[in-house]
Design an enzyme around this catalytic site. Sequence first.
Site, short mmCIF file in Angstrom:
data_model
loop_
_atom_site.label_atom_id
_atom_site.label_comp_id
_atom_site.label_asym_id
_atom_site.label_seq_id
_atom_site.Cartn_x
_atom_site.Cartn_y
_atom_site.Cartn_z
N SER A 8 -18.04 -31.32 -12.58
CA SER A 8 -18.42 -30.49 -11.44
C SER A 8 -18.47 -29.04 -11.87
CB SER A 8 -17.45 -30.70 -10.27
OG SER A 8 -16.12 -30.42 -10.67
N LEU A 9 -19.50 -28.33 -11.37
CA LEU A 9 -19.76 -26.95 -11.78
C LEU A 9 -19.77 -25.98 -10.61
CD1 LEU A 9 -22.66 -27.74 -14.29
CD2 LEU A 9 -20.23 -27.37 -14.82
N ALA A 26 -20.96 -23.98 -7.63
CA ALA A 26 -22.29 -23.64 -7.10
C ALA A 26 -23.43 -24.06 -8.04
CB ALA A 26 -22.38 -22.14 -6.83
N ASP A 27 -23.12 -24.32 -9.31
CA ASP A 27 -24.13 -24.75 -10.27
C ASP A 27 -24.35 -26.26 -10.28
OD1 ASP A 27 -25.02 -22.27 -11.50
OD2 ASP A 27 -22.97 -22.11 -12.28
N GLY A 62 -15.00 -31.42 -5.32
CA GLY A 62 -14.99 -32.28 -6.50
C GLY A 62 -14.69 -33.73 -6.14
N ASP A 63 -13.78 -33.91 -5.18
CA ASP A 63 -13.48 -35.27 -4.71
C ASP A 63 -14.70 -35.88 -4.03
OD1 ASP A 63 -10.85 -35.08 -5.63
OD2 ASP A 63 -10.14 -34.26 -3.73
#
Length: 186
Positions: free
Chosen positions: A90-91, A93-94, A121-122
Amino acid sequence: ITAIGFVGVFVPAFASAGRTGISGNIVINVNNQIPPLLAVAIGLRHQPDLVKPNRDELAEAVGRPVTSVGGVVEACDVLRERGAGRVLCSLGADGAVLVDDTSRVHAAAPVAEVRNTVGAGDALLAGHLQAVGRGPLQALRTGVAWATAAVATSGTGVPDPDLIDTSAVRVVDLTTSPAALTKELA
């Protein structure tokens, strides 16, 4: 199966269960509460099917900053060399990157208003797992859609199904669009 706690206890137990006769597809997600570097060192020796770090955890695990989409892919490859089957990073806003045996994919979606990032992320992982049987591109697209809906929702919890819009997610196959690897992260 989601295990919350010390990765060194849960992963060996589940890995052993998988080797002793439990059949079918078992996905183990370890949501560790120990430093990421230690979690990766302990967990990867059990060759998990899927590892889902965020950008900071990924950088810590490989011992170097991750500043571009290409840097994320390279770091994901390091985790795969150490034993992970797939890496979903997970990034914020990207968006997110997925790397596995056949795919190197980046996906992102616009968010009109970020209300709360807790649990994004979850939500990414939950959406990904919900769609994993439809292939890596669709799994990543669905995961990013769920995460996007989560950050647009006030409070925490499962995103409202009406807010989950997979059509808004832009997916780039990095194997056919190598220029996208140079994209710098926010």
